[in-house]
Design a protein around this motif. Structure first.
Motif, PDB file in Angstrom:
ATOM      1  N   ASN A   1       0.817  -1.142  -0.079  1.00 55.86           N
ATOM      2  CA  ASN A   1       0.075  -0.042   0.062  1.00 55.86           C
ATOM      3  C   ASN A   1       0.858   1.386  -0.111  1.00 55.86           C
ATOM      4  O   ASN A   1       0.551   2.089   0.693  1.00 55.86           O
ATOM      5  CB  ASN A   1      -0.976  -0.006   1.408  1.00 55.86           C
ATOM      6  N   GLY A   2       1.824   1.288  -0.895  1.00 60.77           N
ATOM      7  CA  GLY A   2       2.802   2.307  -1.088  1.00 60.77           C
ATOM      8  C   GLY A   2       2.313   3.371  -2.208  1.00 60.77           C
ATOM      9  O   GLY A   2       1.605   3.033  -2.941  1.00 60.77           O
TER      10      GLY A   2
ATOM     11  N   ASN B   1      -5.077   9.584  -1.298  1.00 58.03           N
ATOM     12  CA  ASN B   1      -4.540   9.821   0.288  1.00 58.03           C
ATOM     13  C   ASN B   1      -5.886  10.216   1.173  1.00 58.03           C
ATOM     14  O   ASN B   1      -5.394   9.846   2.155  1.00 58.03           O
ATOM     15  CB  ASN B   1      -3.488  11.073   0.044  1.00 58.03           C
TER      16      ASN B   1
ATOM     17  N   GLY C   1      -6.829   7.350   2.313  1.00 54.21           N
ATOM     18  CA  GLY C   1      -5.705   6.388   3.307  1.00 54.21           C
ATOM     19  C   GLY C   1      -5.257   5.554   2.481  1.00 54.21           C
ATOM     20  O   GLY C   1      -4.385   4.698   2.934  1.00 54.21           O
ATOM     21  N   LEU C   2      -5.148   5.733   1.145  1.00 51.60           N
ATOM     22  CA  LEU C   2      -4.318   4.952   0.076  1.00 51.60           C
ATOM     23  C   LEU C   2      -2.953   5.771   0.101  1.00 51.60           C
ATOM     24  O   LEU C   2      -2.853   6.923   0.108  1.00 51.60           O
ATOM     25  CB  LEU C   2      -4.920   4.324  -0.807  1.00 51.60           C
TER      26      LEU C   2
ATOM     27  N   GLY D   1      -4.070  13.626   2.524  1.00 50.03           N
ATOM     28  CA  GLY D   1      -3.865  13.322   3.966  1.00 50.03           C
ATOM     29  C   GLY D   1      -4.525  14.464   4.900  1.00 50.03           C
ATOM     30  O   GLY D   1      -5.138  13.994   5.967  1.00 50.03           O
TER      31      GLY D   1
ATOM     32  N   SER E   1       0.726   7.286   0.371  1.00 49.65           N
ATOM     33  CA  SER E   1       1.602   7.674   1.458  1.00 49.65           C
ATOM     34  C   SER E   1       0.823   7.607   2.515  1.00 49.65           C
ATOM     35  O   SER E   1      -0.302   8.123   2.754  1.00 49.65           O
ATOM     36  CB  SER E   1       1.967   8.763   1.366  1.00 49.65           C
ATOM     37  N   GLN E   2       1.748   6.981   3.609  1.00 53.63           N
ATOM     38  CA  GLN E   2       0.678   6.829   5.013  1.00 53.63           C
ATOM     39  C   GLN E   2       0.990   7.825   5.938  1.00 53.63           C
ATOM     40  O   GLN E   2       2.488   8.379   5.797  1.00 53.63           O
ATOM     41  CB  GLN E   2       0.964   5.370   5.370  1.00 53.63           C
TER      42      GLN E   2
END
Lengths: 353, 697
Positions: B135-136, B214, B217-218, B229, B220-221
């Protein structure tokens, strides 16, 4: 163009009106010609440069009807000869020119160039033939046939570049020579097509045609996009190129009158068939076929003589020009001798359906 | 290149967008080094701080500096958007171009593959790829880039397909060019503007998509900052800090807007060079400068005219007489123009020669034979009808016996019209470019057209006849402008009308027929539908009435089976039939004036003769005035009462049609007559052709 089995089966060629009227030329084939490619009529004096025999072509219309555009055409061109191919819109004259260079695939018949059969060549073989540059094609509208983003020098020498002949400097030299031959100076080398006038563009297109030293130049309505003064000069240029370089030419035109000074011979195409063919002077002086007579009569030029007024004299015609695709259905048979007189009464090429 | 750039950034929004994109890209490259604080540093004491102090945009719920996180998030968001787009372009562009040139079957296979890809829903596909691999951000970029490829493919293919059917590609094929050659040399370059536009739009879309992913939530975390985000985090604290989502939201919106605005600029700037656009006259609108008060004095193109005495007289006339057309003062103001218009010609030699340099080798009446001074040579040989100025002409016409001046008889009066064209613009019209370098392309043109009269404007391509016509219609091509003179139609000065003011005139009172009917008829509507539309809009007829009238009109233009033709779309009709339909449209509202610009040039001779006869018949029946533009002197005599000969932007000779054709007095007219007859029968005009011999090429 699609399909290979679209020759309408039984088209009668024995009809008197639709038959080629033969003149006393070596190139002439006679009535038997339209039956197929088998006959060999090469007459003694010279082997023709190009021999088209029994050529047919057509396409499937959107309504599923098969339209015949060329219906058994025979034509020969000798080296260094200028042949005018005359016909109205939809008569198939452009298709014939395109078939000779392989842009249209004929459904029957043969095309021989310099003794070799060239119809039906595909892929690499077709490209190899084209790269030899022996047949060149001049389009009607130079504005569209010249890449607007290319400099004249690149346009003219594209054929050389494609077959990797010479280095860029050498090609530029050849381009300059070709430009001089068509009456343009070397200062045009770096211009774009948008920066020169219509007549100059057509000269550039002709320069592109002659830079590979062709034997045969096919000109599709080379002057009809130009104004009157340029027309004359482009036609004279073509005649001069023939004289200087012995290039044979097929000049396609809807304007019989414009061929008078240029062509050695004219062939009149009507409904996909050559209805008359002969030396230019003879055809003008004594047109044998009613359709040719009609063409000569309706030319505004011939009508402009003092006293006769103008082109509008021909009376309100009928809407003879039906849907263009109906070419096949207009039939030469309509052309009885009684209808040769232009005017409302005639039914020549009446609307198709 | 510089020219193209200037064209792209010609408007304020595109400039702003370009600037913003540069800033964003700079920030994306430099990243955290520009940030005032560490974007990850938490400071719970100042959590949810309002903007101000050292935190310009405030802080989030963990006390992280919002501005720093925005700056740091730029890299993540923009770089992944760029990577997605690049991947999409990579996978889409070349196959798209290639498929346009491939055979039918390979193109079919490629298209169906692309269709299948297009059915995949972006976000779900991205989630699936994320779940399958890691998931990156990289997985996300690959998934989305893969889905963007079809878009590039389809757009580029469609564009390349258009170019691959051009005659210059056909020419190249006839020279034995391979497909790769054609792509490299001809098609690839033409498709570049489209690729640039698509890339710009896709970048905007990619920013949106990656931010959305993002947001849910996909990619970059956390805690790594991304715009999407940040939006997610701030919206969850909406009650505490309602302003916080504004910043990431604003920057996302601005970025997307910038890419889209840039795309618009690219499309307009790069496409202006595209001849296909310039060619279509329907796109031409009167340029803004047209609406300026026409004043020859302010025009830089007219130095020599202002200089001459009679010229200034003229200036006074045009500026002080705002309504020279009112029938009453007709004769009074005619004395003015007819004198000076001839007199101001002589000193234009210099202007002419440099304007027309490029034309010289081609206008095969070389300068030695027809120097510009000839135009005004007082002793034009053999001009028995010439007046004292030496030219039979000019302009208005009190001395033209064929024109009966009288109040109410004048329908159209053009006085000292000047039209300027932009420098070096490829207008797409034949020859117009050659003369369009600088100065006027229509220069001091004056003529009068009576009611029911037919006037032929004759001249070679580029002589200004078509532009004159377009000026009369208020439809000059982009960049051209009326820089002086007046046009008065039926007593109304129409020189500076706005597009809106033109509308009731065009169609209803002035009908038009052009050379290429196919490009003026809507290809997808039936002929009947197009006719009824005009009738209902301009004529105010009901549906049924309009239909009836349409059939009448079609039979009036001598179409034998109107009902059948009315059901056809234009492309099913031949050129002659299309021109008849155009004529039907043009006369549907029984206009006072019909402007026919080369209406028969594209037709073969027999059709041409019929259309001309029809034109004459319609004119007689409807008592229309006719302005007939042609380069073909041969056909004009039968249609028109009078002829005005254009040469290099000027009218060099005016007179009754027969006179001009058979006894031309101006050398240029004689060369025209000679050229027209040279190709065919011996010259029809005795004693004229040999005086100006057409020079051998």
């Amino acid at each position: 163009m699609s399909g290979s089995e679209l020759v309408p089966a039984a088209r009668k060629h024995s009809d008197a009106a639709g038959e080629p009227i033969t003149a006393q030329l070596p190139a002439d084939a006679g009535p038997a010609a339209s039956t197929g490619p088998s006959h060999d009529l090469s007459l003694a004096d010279d082997e023709p440069l190009l021999r088209v025999a029994g050529l047919r072509a057509g396409f499937h219309g959107p309504d599923g009807i098969t339209h015949t555009v060329l219906d058994g055409v025979d034509l020969t061109i000798s080296p260094g000869e200028i042949v005018g191919l005359i016909g109205e819109t939809g008569s198939g004259k452009t298709t014939l020119g395109r078939a000779i260079v392989g842009l249209v695939r004929p459904t029957a018949g043969t095309i021989r160039f310099e003794g070799a059969q060239i119809q039906g060549l595909r892929g690499r073989h077709r490209r190899a033939l084209r790269r030899r540059g022996r047949i060149q094609f001049i389009f009607q509208d130079p504005l569209r046939s010249l890449d607007p983003d290319q400099r004249v020098t690149d346009i003219v020498t594209e054929g050389l570049a494609i077959r990797r002949e010479l280095d860029p400097a050498g090609r530029r030299q050849r381009a300059a020579e070709a430009l001089v031959a068509v009456g343009l100076g070397p200062e045009f080398l770096d211009r774009l097509p948008g920066e020169i006038s219509g007549g100059q563009r057509q000269r550039v297109a002709i320069a592109r045609g002659i830079v590979t030293h062709p034997r045969l130049l096919i000109c599709d309505e080379p002057v009809s996009a130009l104004d009157a003064a340029n027309r004359t000069h482009i036609l004279r240029l073509l005649a001069r190129l023939r004289d200087d370089q012995a290039i044979a030419m097929l000049i396609i035109s809807h304007d019989l009158a414009s061929m008078a000074d240029v062509a050695d011979r004219v062939a009149v195409l009507h409904n996909g068939r050559i209805v008359e063919e002969g030396p230019t002077a003879r055809v003008f002086a004594a047109p044998a076929h009613p359709y040719t007579q009609l063409l000569i009569a309706s030319s505004p030029r011939t009508a402009r003589d003092p006293g006769s007024g103008a082109g509008a004299d021909h009376g309100p015609g009928r809407d003879h020009d039906g849907p263009e695709r109906d070419g096949s259905e207009r039939d030469g048979r309509d052309l009885g001798p009684a209808t040769a007189r232009p005017g409302p009464g005639n039914n020549v090429a009446g609307q198709g359906r | 290149m510089r020219h193209a750039l200037r064209a792209v950034f010609s408007s304020l929004p595109t400039r702003a967008a370009g600037l913003f994109i540069i800033v964003i890209l700079t920030v994306a490259v430099t990243g955290e080094t520009l940030a005032p604080h560490d974007p990850l540093a938490q400071d719970l004491d100042s959590a949810l701080a309002a903007p101000g102090g050292s935190h310009w945009l405030g802080t989030d719920y963990l006390g992280r500096d919002t501005l720093s996180r925005l700056v740091a998030g730029t890299r993540e968001t923009i770089l992944s958007a760029v990577a997605m787009t690049a991947l999409g372009a990579l996978l889409g562009v070349l196959p798209g171009i290639a498929s346009a040139l491939l055979g039918r079957w390979s193109a079919f296979a490629a298209l169906r593959t692309v269709d299948a890809l297009l059915t995949l829903p972006t976000v779900i596909f991205a989630v699936a790829v994320g779940g399958l691999f890691s998931n990156g951000p990289a997985a996300l970029v690959i998934a989305i880039g893969f889905l963007m490829a079809p878009r590039f493919f389809r757009i580029v293919r469609a564009e390349a397909l258009g170019f691959s059917r051009t005659q210059y590609v056909e020419s190249a094929a006839l020279l034995g060019a391979s497909r790769w050659w054609i792509i490299r040399r001809h098609v690839g370059r033409k498709v570049l503007p489209t690729i640039a536009v698509t890339t710009s739009i896709t970048l905007g879309g990619a920013v949106f998509t990656s931010s959305s992913l993002n947001f849910i939530g996909l990619g970059s975390q956390p805690p790594a900052p991304t715009w999407g985000g940040m939006l997610a985090v701030t919206t969850s604290h909406l009650w505490e800090d309602p302003l916080a989502p504004l910043w990431p939201g604003l920057i996302i919106v601005l970025t997307i807007w910038s890419f889209h605005t840039l795309a618009d600029g690219l499309r307009e700037g790069l496409d202006a060079r595209n001849p296909r656009n310039a060619r279509n006259p329907r796109h031409s609108r009167p340029s803004p400068s047209r609406t300026a008060t026409p004043s020859p004095v302010t025009s830089p193109a007219l130095p020599e005219q202002v200089g001459t005495g009679p010229g200034s007289l003229l200036v006074g006339l045009t500026t002080t007489g705002p309504d020279p057309a009112s029938p009453a003062d007709g004769p009074a103001d005619q004395a003015g123009p007819s004198g000076p218009a001839t007199a101001d010609v002589p000193d234009t030699g210099a202007l002419d020669s440099d304007v027309l340099d490029s034309d010289v080798p081609d206008s095969d009446v070389p300068d030695t034979n027809l120097p510009d001074t000839d135009i005004t040579d007082a002793d034009t040989p053999g001009a028995d009808t010439a007046d004292s100025t030496g030219v039979r002409n000019v302009a208005d016409i009190p001395d033209d016996p064929s024109f009966q001046e009288g109040s109410g008889a004048v329908l159209l009066r053009v006085t000292d019209l000047w039209v300027t064209a932009p420098t070096h613009t490829a207008t797409g019209h034949h020859g117009d470019t050659a003369t369009g370098h600088r100065g006027g392309v229509v220069r001091a043109v004056s003529f009068t057209l009576g009611r029911g009269e037919a006037l032929g404007l004759v001249g070679e391509s580029g002589s200004g006849k078509t532009l004159t016509c377009r000026a009369l219609l208020g439809a000059l091509p982009e960049g051209c402008a009326v820089s002086g003179g007046t046009i008065v139609f039926d007593g109304q000065d129409v020189t500076a009308l706005t597009e809106k003011q033109w509308r009731p005139l065009r169609g209803a009172r002035i009908g038009t027929v052009f050379q290429d009917p196919a490009s003026y008829l809507n290809p997808s509507l039936t002929v009947g539908r197009q006719l009824t539309e005009v009738l209902r809009r301009h004529g105010g007829l009901g549906r049924q009435e309009a239909r009836q009238r349409a059939l009448e009109l079609l039979s009036a233009v001598e179409i034998r089976d109107p009902a059948k033709v009315a059901r056809q779309i234009p492309s099913r009709l031949s050129g002659g039939m299309q021109q008849r339909v155009m004529l039907a449209v043009a006369v549907s509202c029984e206009p006072d004036l019909l402007v026919a610009d080369e209406p028969t040039t594209a037709l073969d001779v027999r059709t041409q003769a019929e259309v001309l006869a029809l034109l004459a018949a319609l004119r007689a029946r409807l008592n229309m005035s006719l302005l007939f533009v042609t380069h073909d002197l041969d056909i004009v005599a039968g249609v028109c009462d009078r002829i005005a000969v254009f040469h290099r932007g000027r009218i060099v000779e005016t007179g009754p049609a027969d006179e001009i054709v058979h006894r031309p007095s101006h050398p240029y007219t004689r060369s025209l007559v000679a050229a027209a007859s040279a190709g065919a029968v011996p010259a029809a005009s005795p004693g004229s052709a040999q005086e100006v011999p057409v020079v051998r090429v």
